[in-house]
Design a protein around this motif. Structure first.
Motif: not given
Length: 203
Positions: A170-176
């Motif tokens: 959930r904190m990963v940038s770009g994880y849609r």
């Protein structure tokens, strides 16, 4: 006499309930019998009377949690008309159980990574082997030969891996999927696992 039995049964249930929470949170090595006694508001001799020793208490915790979930999963594997419906039902309910019972999920996670072969064998004998055997049969009915390779274990791996990684993902940038509802994520995970089974070689 009945009152004494009732009190003993209550103590047994209380110790087991407290132990489930503490072992799930801190692992086998991270919990002492004294901590369990204090949290359960019983004496140390009472715990030894009911469970013998710490390892037997841990086994009782695992038997309680894994046993009831294994029984339910076996029902799920025969709960629908078609093989694909059974698989979807099984996968969906396993996801639901892991998400709705944090102590069970944490204990599973700990047991997967701990270097304790005797306990791994105990858990296989207690719950995994029976579920694995029935899942293998269902997969072979779904697609001939698909239960004879890695698919049964990979199904478990995909579910546990996906759910374990969600707090970080959930904190990963770009994880849609970060803002996608739990229900939609659940449906997507089921669809992806079914698709994986269909395209994977039956080896």
């Amino acid at each position: 006499m009945a009152r004494g039995n009732s009190k003993a049964n209550n103590s047994h249930a209380t110790i087991l309930k407290v132990s489930i929470e503490l072992f799930a949170q801190h692992g086998f090595e991270g919990v002492t019998m004294r901590q369990i006694a204090q949290a359960a508001k019983v004496t140390l001799p009472a715990i030894y009377h009911h469970f013998g020793n710490k390892e037997e208490l841990y086994r009782a915790v695992e038997t309680d949690l894994y046993g009831q979930h294994a029984d339910s999963l076996l029902v799920d594997l025969h709960a629908a008309a078609s093989p694909e419906e059974c698989l979807r039902h099984f996968i969906g309910n396993l996801i639901d159980r892991l998400e709705s019972d944090p102590a069970y999920f944490k204990l599973v996670q700990r047991n997967l990574v701990e270097d304790w072969p005797e306990n791994h064998q105990f858990l296989v004998d207690l719950s995994l082997q029976g579920v694995f055997d029935e899942l293998k049969k269902l997969l072979n009915t779904f697609i001939d030969g698909s239960g004879d390779g890695m698919q049964p274990i990979l199904i478990f791996s995909m579910i546990f891996g996906f759910l374990t990684l969600q707090p970080v993902a959930r904190m990963v940038s770009g994880y849609r999927l970060a803002k996608v509802s739990r229900a939609k994520k659940r449906a997507m995970l089921i669809d992806n696992i079914i698709s994986f089974i269909k395209v994977s070689p039956a080896e």
